[in-house]
Design a protein around this motif. Sequence first.
Motif, PDB file in Angstrom:
ATOM      1  N   ARG A  49       0.803  -1.228   0.000  1.00 19.82           N
ATOM      2  CA  ARG A  49       0.000   0.000   0.000  1.00 19.82           C
ATOM      3  C   ARG A  49       0.832   1.274   0.000  1.00 19.82           C
ATOM      4  NH1 ARG A  49      -0.696   2.375   5.178  1.00 19.82           N
ATOM      5  NH2 ARG A  49      -0.354   0.997   6.970  1.00 19.82           N
ATOM      6  N   THR A  50       2.133   1.169   0.266  1.00 19.68           N
ATOM      7  CA  THR A  50       2.977   2.372   0.251  1.00 19.68           C
ATOM      8  C   THR A  50       3.540   2.665  -1.125  1.00 19.68           C
ATOM      9  OG1 THR A  50       5.038   1.206   0.803  1.00 19.68           O
ATOM     10  CG2 THR A  50       3.645   1.922   2.647  1.00 19.68           C
ATOM     11  N   GLU A 123      -2.907   2.560 -12.013  1.00 22.90           N
ATOM     12  CA  GLU A 123      -3.565   3.848 -11.795  1.00 22.90           C
ATOM     13  C   GLU A 123      -4.390   4.236 -13.018  1.00 22.90           C
ATOM     14  OE1 GLU A 123      -1.792   7.128  -9.916  1.00 22.90           O
ATOM     15  OE2 GLU A 123      -0.138   5.981  -9.044  1.00 22.90           O
ATOM     16  N   PRO A 143      -3.162   1.778  -7.015  1.00 23.59           N
ATOM     17  CA  PRO A 143      -2.507   2.825  -6.214  1.00 23.59           C
ATOM     18  C   PRO A 143      -3.344   4.077  -6.010  1.00 23.59           C
ATOM     19  CG  PRO A 143      -0.949   1.863  -7.763  1.00 23.59           C
ATOM     20  CD  PRO A 143      -2.286   1.286  -8.102  1.00 23.59           C
ATOM     21  N   ASP A 144      -4.083   4.531  -7.039  1.00 23.56           N
ATOM     22  CA  ASP A 144      -4.850   5.767  -6.867  1.00 23.56           C
ATOM     23  C   ASP A 144      -6.004   5.576  -5.893  1.00 23.56           C
ATOM     24  OD1 ASP A 144      -5.820   4.082  -8.841  1.00 23.56           O
ATOM     25  OD2 ASP A 144      -6.594   5.666 -10.119  1.00 23.56           O
ATOM     26  N   GLN A 146      -6.024   3.325  -3.443  1.00 21.71           N
ATOM     27  CA  GLN A 146      -5.398   3.175  -2.133  1.00 21.71           C
ATOM     28  C   GLN A 146      -5.022   4.535  -1.543  1.00 21.71           C
ATOM     29  OE1 GLN A 146      -2.168   0.298  -2.347  1.00 21.71           O
ATOM     30  NE2 GLN A 146      -3.595  -1.364  -1.921  1.00 21.71           N
ATOM     31  N   LYS A 147      -4.531   5.436  -2.379  1.00 22.51           N
ATOM     32  CA  LYS A 147      -4.191   6.779  -1.894  1.00 22.51           C
ATOM     33  C   LYS A 147      -5.432   7.471  -1.328  1.00 22.51           C
ATOM     34  CE  LYS A 147      -0.371   7.515  -5.155  1.00 22.51           C
ATOM     35  NZ  LYS A 147       0.000   8.160  -6.436  1.00 22.51           N
ATOM     36  N   ASN A 148      -6.555   7.315  -2.028  1.00 23.58           N
ATOM     37  CA  ASN A 148      -7.798   7.935  -1.558  1.00 23.58           C
ATOM     38  C   ASN A 148      -8.233   7.381  -0.207  1.00 23.58           C
ATOM     39  OD1 ASN A 148      -7.864   9.332  -3.966  1.00 23.58           O
ATOM     40  ND2 ASN A 148      -9.514   8.147  -4.870  1.00 23.58           N
ATOM     41  N   LEU A 151      -5.836   8.486   2.498  1.00 26.27           N
ATOM     42  CA  LEU A 151      -6.046   9.906   2.802  1.00 26.27           C
ATOM     43  C   LEU A 151      -7.304  10.084   3.644  1.00 26.27           C
ATOM     44  CD1 LEU A 151      -4.725  12.695   2.007  1.00 26.27           C
ATOM     45  CD2 LEU A 151      -6.653  12.946   0.454  1.00 26.27           C
ATOM     46  N   THR A 552      -9.714  14.747  -2.923  1.00 27.90           N
ATOM     47  CA  THR A 552      -8.912  13.884  -3.790  1.00 27.90           C
ATOM     48  C   THR A 552      -9.146  14.172  -5.273  1.00 27.90           C
ATOM     49  OG1 THR A 552     -10.635  12.177  -3.807  1.00 27.90           O
ATOM     50  CG2 THR A 552      -8.945  12.015  -2.093  1.00 27.90           C
TER      51      THR A 552
END
Length: 597
Positions: A49-50, A123, A143-144, A146-148, A151, A552
Motif C-alpha cells: 500500500r505504500t 492507476e 494505487p490511486d 489506495q491513496k484515496n 487519505l 482527492t
Amino acid sequence: MAESMSGFTRSYRCTEVVNAQIGESVVLMGWVNKRRNLGSLIFVDLRDRTGLVQLLFDENNIGTEGYEKAATLRNEFVIAVRGLVQRREGAVNENLETGEIEIKVLELRILSESLTPPFPIEEDSQTRDELRLKYRYLDLRRPDIQKNIILRSKVAQSVRNFMSSEGFIEIETPMLCKSTPEGARDYLVPSRVHPGSFYALPQSPQIFKQLLMCAGYDRYYQIARCFRDEDLRADRQPEFTQIDMEFSFANAETVMETNERLIAHVFKEILDIDVELPLQRMTWQEAMDRYGSDKPDTRFGMELTDITECVKDCDFSVFSGPANQEGSSVRGICAKGMASMPRKKIDALVEFVKGIGAKGLAYLAINEDGTYKSSFAKFMKEEELAEICKEMGAEKGDMMFFASDTDKNVYAVLGALRLELGAQMGLIDENKFNFLWVTEFPLLEYSEEQERWVAMHHPFTMPLESDICYLDTEPWKARAAAYDIVLNGVELGGGSERIYNPEIQEKMFAALGFTQEEAYERFGFLLDAFKYGVPPHAGLAYGFDRMMMLMTKAESIRDVIAFPKVKDASCLMTGAPGMVDDKQLEELEIKLALVEK
C-alpha cells in the motif's frame, strides 16, 4: 503451492526502504506488480500500500532453486523476500520513491498464487465501473484508490485531533432507531422479538445529539454512519458517513467560526493548502439570485441577471407573461465571447435544459458587426433588445441565454446551464478550493408530492428571531437560522440553531401540519426531554464522503469509499440486497406479497 511465512518478520513496507538502509538485510512482503526476465537476471516490482520497490534475483545469490522459483512469479502473486538493500546497478528511476535502490534477494517464499486478474492493477484504470466494482477487492489494490482510502483515514484522524483539542467528546449514537418519516425514506429493520414492529436505520444522529445536549454533554461529535433510501447520484450513496457535531450554549456564529478553523486545520495538515479566513458568506436569496443555486460554484463568474422589468411590456409573450406574474421572472446569463457559437451547439444546450424541466431556451447574440442573432428578436423592438443587452452587460461578440418561468424553475435552469457553459468554456479552475457559507435559508418549502409545507432542513430548525412572528399566520415567509458550507459548487455540510423553546417547537409542528398528538407520536421522547431544562444549542454535519471526493478530486464518490453501492443501491461484489429464506421470514412473522412490475 503456498509456503509458510514462519521465521519471516516483515521489517519494512516497500517505500520505507531508503538509501539509509543500503547494506542492511531486510524482509519485505507484498504483491508482484511486474516481472521482467532478462535471462541471467530477473527483476520484480514488489507492491504494497505504500508503493513499489525493485527486487533483483541473481542465480549466484539466490541459488538455482530460488532462481527457478522466481521465474514462476506472475502478477499479483503474494511473496515474502529476504535480501540486502543495495544501490541500483542499472538506471535510477526518478519516478519512484525507491528509485535509487533495489533489494538483492537471498530468499524467496511464495505465500499465495493468483489467477490472472480481470483487469490491470494500475492507476487511472479505464476498466468499466461495473467490472471494477464486481472485483472491488482487486480495484482497491490500485494505487490511486489506495491513496484515496489512506487519505480518508488521515482526514478522519485530523478531524478527531482538532475536535478533541476543542473540548468535544466523541459519543456513539444508536443504529437501530424509531422511524420518523419526515424527509428521505428510512431503511427499515424488522424486529423478531416485537413482531410487526420495525426499527429504522438512522438518517442522521440528529435527535440523539440534541438529547445529548439535554444531558449536559455540551460539545459532542461523531464520525457517524447514516442511511437514506433515496435515488443515487455521483455524490450520493444509500449508506454514507457524516462528521457530526453539536454545541450547547452556542449560536450560528460559534458553529461557523469553529468549523472555519476545523476546515483550515484539515486542509493545511492534509493538503498543505492555506484556507483564507473568514470564509465568504452569502444569504440563500443572494445565492439564488446571483447563481441560481443554493450551493454556488464561485470559482467563476457568469452570474444571473434579472431582466423582468425590461420585458414586462414587450410583445414576446414568453417573456412578458412570466414577467407579470407573482413568483415568476425572466433572467439570463451572458457567455462572453461566445456569439459565434454554432447552431448545433445551441441546440444541444436547448436539449440540455429541457432535461432539467425547461420548455425551451431563448438566446440573443451580438455579432461583431453589431447585428443580432436571436431566437426571439423578431418579436421585439430594437430599443427593447438594446435595453436587454445593456442590462445584461453584453458587448459585441457575446451570447446571452434566457429562462422565463416560475422563479424556482428559472433558478434551476440557469443554475445548471451556468455550470455547463462554465465547463465548456474552460472557466473553472480545478486547482481552486472556494469555500463559502450560505445562510438564511427558507424555513419551509412546499412539497408537491405531499401537498403540504415541509421543513427545508428538519423540524427542529430555529427560525430567525425576527421571523418567529410569521409561524402563526404566514410560516412560508420565515427564514431559518440555518447555514450550509459549500465547496466548489457542492454542499459540504449543513447545520442550524435548534429550537429549544417548547412553544416555538409546537408552532413549527403546526406549520408542518402535525397535530399535537402526531407530533408526540413521532417525537414525544424529545419533547418530553425539553421539559427538563434544555440549553440553547446548534450544530452541523459534514458529508465526509463528499469532502473526500473533493479533496482527492475524484470523479465519483465511489472512489473514496472502500465498498460502495451502484446506482440501484446494490453491491455488485456481494450481490446485496438478496432474498432470505422462509425460516428467517417465519421468525420475523413476515409474509411477502411481491407486486409484479
